[in-house]
Structure formats: structure tokens, C-alpha cells
Design an enzyme around this catalytic site. Structure first.
Site, PDB file in Angstrom:
ATOM      1  N   GLU A  92      32.423  28.253  31.784  1.00 26.19           N
ATOM      2  CA  GLU A  92      33.396  28.212  32.862  1.00 26.19           C
ATOM      3  C   GLU A  92      34.718  27.576  32.417  1.00 26.19           C
ATOM      4  OE1 GLU A  92      32.180  26.042  36.290  1.00 26.19           O
ATOM      5  OE2 GLU A  92      33.922  26.692  37.423  1.00 26.19           O
ATOM      6  N   ASP A  93      34.634  26.528  31.632  1.00 27.42           N
ATOM      7  CA  ASP A  93      35.833  25.742  31.360  1.00 27.42           C
ATOM      8  C   ASP A  93      36.435  25.911  29.961  1.00 27.42           C
ATOM      9  OD1 ASP A  93      35.532  24.718  33.872  1.00 27.42           O
ATOM     10  OD2 ASP A  93      34.529  22.879  33.213  1.00 27.42           O
TER      11      ASP A  93
END
Ligand code: MN
Length: 745
Positions: A92-93
Site C-alpha cells: 500500500e505505501d
């Protein structure tokens, strides 16, 4: 901007230190090759998060390490989960893709991380999610329940480190935690995790109460510990005497659960007796745990008297979430109830860590144990009979006894008190939405405004620009906000209507040739028994007072005519005055020459002998006698001075004069009887009418009576005031019969 002193070398060694702590926590479950896997995941996480920091300024990697630590230590998860926890935020990051993960860690890990990434997308992003979506998501992800468990670990760590978040985010995260995560943890049997989530939420949502209870608990700590050691002393002794190996301890209840109890029972902190529970953890073989638990039960209840209603046997039939324990409540030595929980070490671990702990105890490969557990959770989540809302309803598990959670169509969460209606919800969204609300759709079905909402309902409000708040709305809203808004807009509405009424009244009075002025308006209000001139205008606008009523009032001649008298009338008046003044004195004597001179006692003030009075020469009804303190007196004297005659009573006792008494008091049995007894028998006074109202124990009556003079009346009033229950008696100045007639209309 915050100022951080960053020592890269020192941070590096801190990261390694935390990593080693993590390894120690999962040592017991490590198999060949596991350590290398964890190291690989750790290195990837460290590298991909290397430029990121948390809101606190700490290196971001602290977070995935902590989540992995919780997964291993507090939930009891194994290597795969630890790998996934370490990597839970990388897709996600950071630049790392699911393909990268699959290359290095294989399909299983990839699937879990994909699940975690998806949850973050729906869950953490903008809004809370809709009930239906939430269930779907859980069902999809329960393919591997570890997704949910790692998500819980993630949430717990975020809650533990939330102090650096802005206030609004804290509140949003907390409400999700209370509504979704804590019940989910409860459902999965993760009791200590659930308690901590609730306590942390409360710490941010109700900081004052939280601090207060924490302080109170601390104040009594020594006293409590003393009590516990006295209570468990004899238990420990007998247990070991009978050869049972056990750990006996006093466990404090969570701040949140104490607060819940205080709210639920409406009691202060001091009255919450079970601030702690006694736990007996038996150390024994699996086949002996049931019989030893009952042995311990027998020992405890020999020492302390049990409450027969409070025995819970979750050993013979465990809870759906796997919880096993024996609970009883006994009377302690100081006369207070004490909860005692009896369980084996294995049961205790399940209670603390849920099913994850459970499969550790199952034989064969840990994976088959996990499969069993996954199956169990899927069963919990996928009951085909239950719809999404039932599912959420199940979730609450008596946790929210006095509040309900409602979803907006967009999936946002609103907290409302129990019994709140669709209308309350509308006002909760916005006062304009409330004011214009004509109905609502609850779970896509049309319902009336008064519909009582259920926990988990999804509500869409239907409005109309033509709608305005109604009086009866007040009967079914429960929130203070809705009540206040409805009341204030009803007031505004009334004011607007009254403004219209004022204009109508002005026109009507004009057509009746009555001057519109403050004095007449006040008299009208008084005549119609209304509290204020605004009420008068309102009643006119609403048609409750019409021209006919106004004409009746005019006929009672309380309003001074607008027009000056015509000449012919003037002549009549002059001759009348002459007639009186040709007598010996220019004072009109009332009471003797009743036939000789044409006069009447005015009905607006009902003069009786003894009152200060004057005569007023009218156009068509001869002379009228008014009291000098009659509400019309000033007007008459100032405008028509030439028509005023001095007057006084002659002494006489034969005639009776009509007057009215307004009586108020507390409604007691026999009150009216006592009143009429005095009036008719003791004073031999004739009553013309009696009207009585009783409202919620308040007695209010008006009595029309014939008295001889003021002395007679005063004596009567003095006597009536002695009747038990009477609080006030006043004389009427007005035409009572007319008023009574009005008030029944
Ligand atoms: Mn995270």
C-alpha cells in the site's frame, strides 16, 4: 514542524533490538527455515519503509515490527502471520508490488497481504464502511482469517500510538474501533485485545471519565489488594492441601467495563462492587481439567456462599468463540459479591488469545489446526440465514446497551441513544434536514418519522422544502438536539403566524369600529383568557377567535367606542346627568332608589357594596356603576370626564350582589365539599355557578356567589382560606360567565 534529533546509528541498533525481541516472542513456534523467512521479510520491510516516519517522528518500521510482535505474542500467530505483519503496509505505501511479494514469499503470504491492502483501502481511507460491504469483505478475507487477526493487531498498535494523531482522526478511529474492531475481537475470543481496544477508545473519546475512573481505581488499590489477598488466602491453602496445582489471582476489570456498568445501572463508581474478578488457573493435564475445575468450584463455594443465579458453565458447553471457563459469584467476607472464574491453563490462553491459542494445543501439524479454526470463523461469518445487519447486530453482544450505531447511505457511522427515531437521526445529520424531514428509508424500506431505529440500521432521510416542524414531533424524538431545534422553530413559526394574526385583528377591529391600541388589545387578551397578546394574535390567525367572538366582546361593552357620541345621545346623557344632579346632593346613592334612577352594576368589575365606585352615563343603557379600580376606569374617566358621576353605597344588607372568586390549591379529597359547605351553610351565601378544573393535582376553580358587601366577602374569603389544600383565593374583576363560556370553546 517538530524538531527531531535523529541519530541514524542509534535508530539502526534500536530497530535490530526490536527485531530480536520479536524473534524471542515467536521462538516456540519456529520451525526449520522460519527464521530465514522472517529475516527476509524484515529486511524487505526495513528497506522499503526506510524513508518513512510515523507521526511521532519515529522510523516507520517500528510499526510493522510492533504489529508482528502483537500477532506473535498477544494473538499467538505463527511464522506466516509474522511475515505478513512485517510486510502488511509495503504494497500500500511503497513501490513493492504483490508480484515482488509472490516471488520471494509465495502464494499464501501474497494472498494475505493482498487482503490486508484491500482492507486498508476500504476501511481506513475516507469513510467508515457500509454494513453490507463490511460483511462481504470479512467473508472474502476469511478465506484466510489471519488477515483479520493481523488487521486487529495493526489496529491495536495504531490505537496504542494514537496520541500524535489530530483530534478528529482520533475520534473517527475510536468510533470504528468501538463499533467494529472491539466486537470483532470479542467474537473471535480475543478478550484482552478487546478490552484494551475499548479502554484506549474510551481514553480518547471520554478522556475526563477515563481519568476519573483510573484515579479512583488507583486510590483504592492498596485496600483492594489487601481484600484480594485475604479472599484468596484460604482458597490457595485448601487447593494445595488437596493436591491441586493452581495459580490464584485477582484481576482488575477494565476501566471501560466499569464505566459500562456505571452507565447501565446508573450507579456511581463507589457502588460498583466487582472492580476485579478472582481467577483460578489450574495447571493440569487436558483430561483432568474439567473435573479439577469442578473440584476448585466446590472448594470456593465451601468457603463462600455462592449466588445460585450466577453460575455459568462454559466448560461443558463452550461459547461459539471458543471461550471455556466456569464462573460463579460468591459472597465475600465483607458482605460483597465477588466473581470467581475457574479454568485450566489451556482455557485461559484461549480466553486471552482466542482461537489462535486454541490450535497451538491441537496435535498434528499446526496448519490443520489453523484450518479448523478458519472453518470455525467462516461458520461464524457466513450464516446464510443472517443478513448483513443481523450480523452486525450480533456483533454488539450487549456491549452497547444505551446507544445504537446507525449508518448513513454513504456508510458513515452515527451514534445515537437507544430509542432514537428516524427523525432524531435527521436532526443529527443537520437541523435543516430534520426540519424538512417527511420520512425515511431504513434499509431501503420506507418508514414514518417516528420509526424507532435499530442498531446497524442504514438510514436515508427524505425531505421536502414544504415541510415544517410539527408540535407532535416532540412526542417521539429523544435527543436533546432534536428537541431543542423543534421547539425553537415552533416558536419562530408561532411568531410568524402571530404577525399575520395581528394584521387580521387590526382589520377586524376596524370593521367593528374599535380602536386598535395597546389598551384594547390587552383587554381582549384578558377577556379571552390568553397569556399574552402574541397568543391573542395567534388565535386570531388560527381562526380560534373570529368576528363572532369579537362581536360578543363588543356587546359586553368593555371597549370604549371609537366615535364621539352623536348629538342625540349627548342630549340623553345631559338629561340623565341633570336628573341625578337635581337631587339633594350630586352624589349618586346606590342601594335605595333602585327603581327611581335607571342604573346597572357593570359586569366588567361587578361592584358590590363597600367597593369604591363611580357612575358612568352610557348612551343607551343609562348609568353604569363601575369600581374605581375597574380596568376600564382610567379610560372612562380620562376620555369622558363629563359623563362621570360620583357615587356611593347606602347601607343595606338585604340585597345580594354577584361576584366571583378564583380559587387555586392542591386537589384534595373533599375539597369542593368543604368549600361549598362554608359558602352555603356557614355563610348562607347563594352560589350562582361553580367551575372546577383539576390538572395533575392542581385544583383551580371559579365560583360565582351573591354577597351583601365587601365586608361580607372578606369574611368569606378569610374562612375559605382556612380550608386544607387551598393556596390562593382572589376576587374576580370580570364577567365570569363569559369567561367560562370561552374557556370551554
Ligand atoms: Mn499498519
Amino acid at each position: 514542524m517538530k524538531d527531531y534529533t535523529i541519530d541514524i546509528e542509534q535508530e539502526k541498533s534500536e530497530i535490530l533490538k526490536r527485531y530480536r525481541t520479536l524473534l524471542r516472542a515467536c521462538k516456540s513456534t519456529l520451525k526449520k527455515g522460519d527464521k530465514g523467512m522472517i529475516r527476509l521479510a524484515f529486511d524487505m520491510a526495513v528497506d522499503s519503509h526506510k524513508d518513512m516516519r510515523r507521526k511521532s517522528g519515529e522510523p516507520y518500521i517500528y510499526h510493522p515490527i510492533a504489529v508482528a510482535q502483537i500477532a506473535a505474542e498477544e494473538i499467538g500467530l505463527g511464522t506466516t502471520s509474522i511475515v505478513c505483519a512485517l510486510l502488511h503496509d509495503v504494497v500500500e505505501d511503497t513501490d513493492i508490488t504483490l508480484d515482488d511479494i509472490e516471488h520471494k514469499f509465495g502464494k499464501k503470504v501474497t494472498k494475505i497481504i493482498d487482503g490486508l491492502t484491500k482492507i486498508s483501502g476500504v476501511f481506513d481511507a475516507n469513510s467508515s464502511m457500509q454494513a453490507e460491504n463490511f460483511r462481504k469483505m470479512l467473508l472474502t478475507l476469511a478465506d484466510d482469517v489471519r488477515v483479520i487477526l493481523i488487521k486487529l493487531a495493526d489496529r491495536l498498535h495504531n490505537m496504542r500510538t494514537m496520541e500524535f494523531m489530530p483530534r478528529d482522526k482520533q475520534l473517527k478511529i475510536c468510533s470504528e474501533t468501538v463499533y467494529l474492531y472491539a466486537p470483532l475481537a470479542h467474537r473471535l475470543g480475543l478478550y484482552s485485545l478487546k478490552s484494551e481496544l475499548e479502554d484506549l477508545s474510551m481514553k480518547y473519546m471520554e478522556p475526563e471519565t477515563y481519568k476519573f475512573i483510573a484515579l479512583k481505581l488507583n486510590e483504592k488499590k492498596a485496600e483492594r489488594e489487601h481484600f484480594i489477598s485475604e479472599f484468596i488466602g484460604p482458597i490457595t491453602k485448601i487447593l494445595s492441601g488437596q493436591g491441586l496445582e493452581a495459580q490464584v489471582l485477582g484481576r482488575p476489570k477494565s476501566i471501560h467495563s466499569i464505566w459500562t456498568k456505571m452507565k447501565k445501572k446508573g450507579i456511581p463508581f463507589e457502588e460498583v462492587y466487582d472492580l476485579f474478578a478472582i481467577r483460578i488457573i489450574l495447571i493440569c493435564n487436558a483430561e483432568l481439567e474439567k473435573s479439577e475445575s469442578w473440584k476448585a468450584y466446590s472448594i470456593v463455594t465451601d468457603l463462600y456462599r455462592p449466588n445460585p443465579d450466577r453460575l455459568r458453565d462454559w466448560i461443558s458447553s463452550p461459547k461459539a468463540n471458543g471461550y471455556e471457563s466456569l464462573h460463579t459469584t460468591v459472597m465475600g467476607p465483607k458482605g460483597q459479591w465477588v466473581e470467581v472464574q475457574i479454568r485450566s491453563q489451556r482455557m485461559n490462553e484461549i480466553a486471552e488469545k482466542g482461537f489462535a491459542a486454541h490450535w497451538k494445543y491441537k496435535e498434528s501439524s499446526s496448519d490443520s489446526g489453523l484450518d479448523q479454526w478458519v472453518t470455525k470463523v467462516r461458520e461464524l461469518l457466513s450464516n446464510p440465514e443472517a443478513n448483513a445487519l443481523d450480523f452486525l447486530d450480533d456483533f454488539k453482544m450487549n456491549l452497547f446497551s444505551d446507544e445504537i450505531f446507525i449508518f448513513t447511505p454513504k456508510g458513515d457511522l452515527m451514534q445515537l441513544p437507544i430509542d432514537a427515531t428516524a427523525l432524531d437521526f435527521a436532526f443529527e445529520i443537520h437541523s435543516d434536514v430534520g426540519a424538512k424531514c417527511i420520512g425515511a428509508k431504513v434499509n431501503h424500506k420506507l418508514v414514518p418519522l417516528s420509526y424507532k431505529l435499530q442498531n446497524g440500521d442504514q438510514v436515508e432521510i427524505i425531505t421536502s422544502t414544504k415541510q415544517t416542524p410539527k408540535e407532535d414531533w416532540l412526542t417521539y424524538v429523544v435527543t436533546a438536539k432534536a428537541k431543542a431545534k423543534i421547539k425553537s422553530s415552533l416558536k419562530d413559526e408561532k411568531r410568524k403566524i402571530a404577525d399575520d394574526g395581528k394584521e387580521i385583528l387590526e382589520r377586524k377591529l376596524k370593521s367593528l369600529k374599535i380602536t386598535y391600541n395597546t389598551d384594547n388589545i390587552l383587554k381582549l387578551s384578558y377577556y379571552f383568557k390568553l397569556q399574552s397578546t402574541q397568543d391573542l394574535f395567534y388565535n386570531v390567525a388560527k381562526g380560534l377567535i373570529d368576528v363572532k367572538d369579537l362581536k360578543e366582546y363588543v356587546a359586553s361593552e368593555k371597549i370604549v367606542e371609537q366615535k364621539p357620541q352623536q348629538t342625540t345621545d349627548n342630549e340623553n346623557i345631559q338629561s340623565l346627568i341633570k336628573q341625578v344632579k337635581t337631587k339633594d346632593s350630586d352624589i349618586l346613592l346606590i342601594g335605595e332608589d333602585l327603581q327611581k334612577i335607571d342604573y346597572k352594576l357593570s359586569s366588567c368589575c361587578n361592584p358590590i357594596p363597600g367597593d369604591d365606585v363611580f357612575g358612568f352615563v352610557t348612551v343607551s343603557e343609562g348609568i353604569k356603576i363601575h369600581r374605581t379600580n375597574c380596568p376600564n376606569a382610567t379610560k372612562l374617566m380620562s376620555s369622558f370626564g363629563y359623563r362621570i358621576l360620583k357615587a356611593k353605597w347606602t347601607s343595606q344588607k338585604q340585597l345580594a350582589f354577584l361576584t366571583g372568586l378564583q380559587i387555586t390549591g392542591i386537589d384534595e379529597v373533599g375539597l369542593i365539599n368543604n368549600l361549598t359547605q362554608i359558602i352555603s351553610n356557614d355563610f348562607k351565601v347563594n352560589m350562582r355557578s361553580i367551575t372546577v378544573d383539576s390538572d395533575e393535582g392542581i385544583f383551580s376553580g371559579s365560583i360565582m356567589i351573591y354577597v351583601n358587601d365587601t365586608q361580607h366577602l372578606e369574611d368569606l374569603i378569610a374562612k375559605l382560606k382556612q380550608v386544607k389544600g387551598i393556596t390562593d383565593i382572589t376576587r374576580f374583576d370580570s364577567d365570569t360567565e363569559k369567561i367560562n363560556f370561552k374557556s370551554t370553546g
